[in-house]
Design a protein around this motif. Sequence first.
Motif, mmCIF file in Angstrom:
data_model
loop_
_atom_site.group_PDB
_atom_site.id
_atom_site.type_symbol
_atom_site.label_atom_id
_atom_site.label_comp_id
_atom_site.label_asym_id
_atom_site.label_seq_id
_atom_site.Cartn_x
_atom_site.Cartn_y
_atom_site.Cartn_z
ATOM 1 N N CYS A 82 -4.808 -2.138 -9.599
ATOM 2 C CA CYS A 82 -4.218 -3.573 -9.770
ATOM 3 C C CYS A 82 -3.288 -3.910 -8.901
ATOM 4 O O CYS A 82 -2.696 -5.079 -9.133
ATOM 5 C CB CYS A 82 -3.825 -3.902 -11.280
ATOM 6 N N GLY A 83 -2.930 -3.093 -7.892
ATOM 7 C CA GLY A 83 -1.621 -3.206 -7.141
ATOM 8 C C GLY A 83 -1.635 -4.309 -6.312
ATOM 9 O O GLY A 83 -0.869 -5.235 -6.327
ATOM 10 N N GLU A 84 -3.087 -4.545 -5.713
ATOM 11 C CA GLU A 84 -3.028 -5.591 -4.668
ATOM 12 C C GLU A 84 -3.197 -6.992 -5.428
ATOM 13 O O GLU A 84 -2.339 -7.779 -4.927
ATOM 14 C CB GLU A 84 -4.366 -5.450 -3.873
ATOM 15 N N ARG A 120 7.327 -4.244 -5.441
ATOM 16 C CA ARG A 120 7.696 -3.629 -6.714
ATOM 17 C C ARG A 120 6.357 -3.794 -7.563
ATOM 18 O O ARG A 120 5.997 -2.952 -8.202
ATOM 19 C CB ARG A 120 8.817 -4.277 -7.401
ATOM 20 N N ALA A 121 5.850 -4.983 -7.385
ATOM 21 C CA ALA A 121 4.657 -5.624 -8.251
ATOM 22 C C ALA A 121 3.608 -4.755 -7.779
ATOM 23 O O ALA A 121 2.780 -4.089 -8.575
ATOM 24 C CB ALA A 121 4.242 -6.872 -8.089
ATOM 25 N N TRP A 122 3.467 -4.280 -6.356
ATOM 26 C CA TRP A 122 2.368 -3.630 -5.835
ATOM 27 C C TRP A 122 2.212 -2.107 -6.298
ATOM 28 O O TRP A 122 1.324 -1.723 -7.013
ATOM 29 C CB TRP A 122 2.472 -3.649 -4.482
ATOM 30 N N PHE A 123 3.468 -1.682 -6.385
ATOM 31 C CA PHE A 123 3.727 -0.260 -6.878
ATOM 32 C C PHE A 123 3.231 -0.144 -8.407
ATOM 33 O O PHE A 123 2.683 0.764 -8.834
ATOM 34 C CB PHE A 123 5.139 0.298 -6.774
ATOM 35 N N GLU A 124 3.859 -1.280 -9.156
ATOM 36 C CA GLU A 124 3.709 -1.185 -10.672
ATOM 37 C C GLU A 124 2.245 -1.345 -11.077
ATOM 38 O O GLU A 124 1.755 -0.872 -11.955
ATOM 39 C CB GLU A 124 4.543 -2.409 -11.270
ATOM 40 N N VAL A 133 0.818 -13.860 10.616
ATOM 41 C CA VAL A 133 0.544 -12.293 10.273
ATOM 42 C C VAL A 133 0.169 -12.282 8.795
ATOM 43 O O VAL A 133 0.625 -13.031 7.965
ATOM 44 C CB VAL A 133 1.970 -11.572 10.253
ATOM 45 N N GLU A 134 -0.666 -11.097 8.499
ATOM 46 C CA GLU A 134 -0.957 -10.940 7.126
ATOM 47 C C GLU A 134 0.110 -10.064 6.677
ATOM 48 O O GLU A 134 0.445 -9.152 6.800
ATOM 49 C CB GLU A 134 -2.264 -10.115 7.098
ATOM 50 N N PRO A 135 1.004 -10.853 5.404
ATOM 51 C CA PRO A 135 2.164 -9.989 5.003
ATOM 52 C C PRO A 135 1.765 -8.804 4.200
ATOM 53 O O PRO A 135 2.502 -7.846 4.084
ATOM 54 C CB PRO A 135 2.657 -11.086 4.257
ATOM 55 N N LEU A 136 0.670 -8.906 3.349
ATOM 56 C CA LEU A 136 0.236 -7.831 2.442
ATOM 57 C C LEU A 136 -0.840 -6.729 3.298
ATOM 58 O O LEU A 136 -1.865 -6.826 2.537
ATOM 59 C CB LEU A 136 -0.140 -8.309 1.022
ATOM 60 N N ASP A 137 -0.413 -6.257 4.098
ATOM 61 C CA ASP A 137 -1.259 -5.320 4.831
ATOM 62 C C ASP A 137 -1.090 -3.885 4.514
ATOM 63 O O ASP A 137 -0.179 -3.609 3.653
ATOM 64 C CB ASP A 137 -1.362 -5.544 6.436
ATOM 65 N N GLN A 138 -1.749 -3.005 5.403
ATOM 66 C CA GLN A 138 -1.550 -1.668 5.168
ATOM 67 C C GLN A 138 -0.010 -1.094 5.236
ATOM 68 O O GLN A 138 0.413 -0.389 4.802
ATOM 69 C CB GLN A 138 -2.777 -0.733 6.016
ATOM 70 N N ASP A 139 0.482 -1.735 6.315
ATOM 71 C CA ASP A 139 2.060 -1.262 6.416
ATOM 72 C C ASP A 139 2.751 -1.776 5.235
ATOM 73 O O ASP A 139 3.718 -1.024 4.626
ATOM 74 C CB ASP A 139 2.460 -2.112 7.793
ATOM 75 N N PHE A 140 2.547 -2.940 4.545
ATOM 76 C CA PHE A 140 3.058 -3.296 3.497
ATOM 77 C C PHE A 140 3.169 -2.370 2.207
ATOM 78 O O PHE A 140 4.037 -1.764 1.640
ATOM 79 C CB PHE A 140 2.649 -4.743 2.737
ATOM 80 N N ALA A 141 1.667 -1.792 2.121
ATOM 81 C CA ALA A 141 1.406 -0.774 1.193
ATOM 82 C C ALA A 141 2.054 0.707 1.209
ATOM 83 O O ALA A 141 2.662 0.898 0.415
ATOM 84 C CB ALA A 141 -0.035 -0.661 0.933
ATOM 85 N N ARG A 142 2.129 0.832 2.531
ATOM 86 C CA ARG A 142 2.656 2.116 2.854
ATOM 87 C C ARG A 142 4.178 2.262 2.593
ATOM 88 O O ARG A 142 4.899 3.017 2.181
ATOM 89 C CB ARG A 142 2.434 2.429 4.422
ATOM 90 N N THR A 143 4.921 1.058 3.056
ATOM 91 C CA THR A 143 6.405 0.896 2.878
ATOM 92 C C THR A 143 6.732 0.898 1.357
ATOM 93 O O THR A 143 7.626 1.663 0.755
ATOM 94 C CB THR A 143 6.886 -0.080 3.548
ATOM 95 N N ALA A 144 5.787 0.065 0.465
ATOM 96 C CA ALA A 144 6.036 -0.027 -0.856
ATOM 97 C C ALA A 144 6.207 1.191 -1.464
ATOM 98 O O ALA A 144 6.762 1.554 -2.449
ATOM 99 C CB ALA A 144 5.087 -0.917 -1.421
ATOM 100 N N ALA A 145 5.079 1.905 -0.961
ATOM 101 C CA ALA A 145 5.053 3.381 -1.526
ATOM 102 C C ALA A 145 6.004 4.387 -1.257
ATOM 103 O O ALA A 145 6.424 5.191 -2.209
ATOM 104 C CB ALA A 145 3.575 4.117 -1.567
ATOM 105 N N ALA A 146 6.638 4.442 -0.228
ATOM 106 C CA ALA A 146 7.415 5.257 0.559
ATOM 107 C C ALA A 146 8.762 4.706 -0.338
ATOM 108 O O ALA A 146 9.773 5.976 -0.187
ATOM 109 C CB ALA A 146 7.608 4.979 2.148
#
Length: 288
Positions: free
Chosen positions: A228-230, A219-223, A259-272
């Motif tokens: 500033c998301g990252e 949620r913080a990433w999306f907001e 594992v890097e938790p805040l990776d591209q998969d994280f960003a993709r899922t948050a946006a979706a």
Amino acid sequence: SEEWRTVEVDRLVRFWANPVQFFLQQRLEMRVREDDDLLEENEPFLPGHLDRYALAGRMIDDRLRERKTEAAYKQLRAEGALPHGSFGSNFYQELSAAVDLFLPGIESLLQDPHDPLEVDITIDSFRLTGWIGGLYGSGCIRYRPAKLKGRDLVKIWVEHLIHNAMAGPEHRRRSVYAASDRTVTFRPVEEPLVELKTLLGFYWQGLSMPLHFYPETSRAWFEGGEECGESAARKVWHRGFNTKGEGESLVYRIALQGVEPLDQDFARTAAAVYGPLNEYLEQGIAGV
């Protein structure tokens, strides 16, 4: 296995409340004890957060049924749900005052109750079954006497989509979540099955490996948006001054080792997830 393609409503809601915890508990059969659970063994004088919410929920139900406060208090004492002596009495009075402040905001929403909706729909290779309850003339209503969390938004978003997919002409296709600090409302969704297909796809992915979706950090990433998301996500994920980061949870420390938790998969899922959620949330997520 294919049996997991038949998904009960409650299971899908529990998955999205914490996909990584769901993976550990349901797929690896691991019972992960958080720090708060360990503290309970020391028999604290006052109930922890989860017990407090549960007691508050019971007190709200008692008030809505117009059950006398004294009778409800005596039953809780008899069940051992309250601390002994003056600690229990003071705690009950404090919680009772909070409930009295919370009730006026939800009583008007709980008029004209409707029967639960049976759910049985096929979405691609998935079959979604179960029930959607908490339906009233004002829509699908959920409440919790605590501050609004990301997991609350995601859970009611899942239920809102299912409600919209199954609602008949007699149902109002909106959902409302009332928390102690704010109330949010979801508008009718034009194509709920399309959004459910996306969520079920991530659910299937999250059965074989921990899905990089964390309700508060995502949620913080999306907001935070593109700029500033990252940085916003990392502030929520990591420990701060006098604050516990979401990433400090034992669930994540076990499941995401190395594992890097805040990776591209994280960003993709948050946006979706949060993108469509925000689209149908009145005022948008930034106003929540």
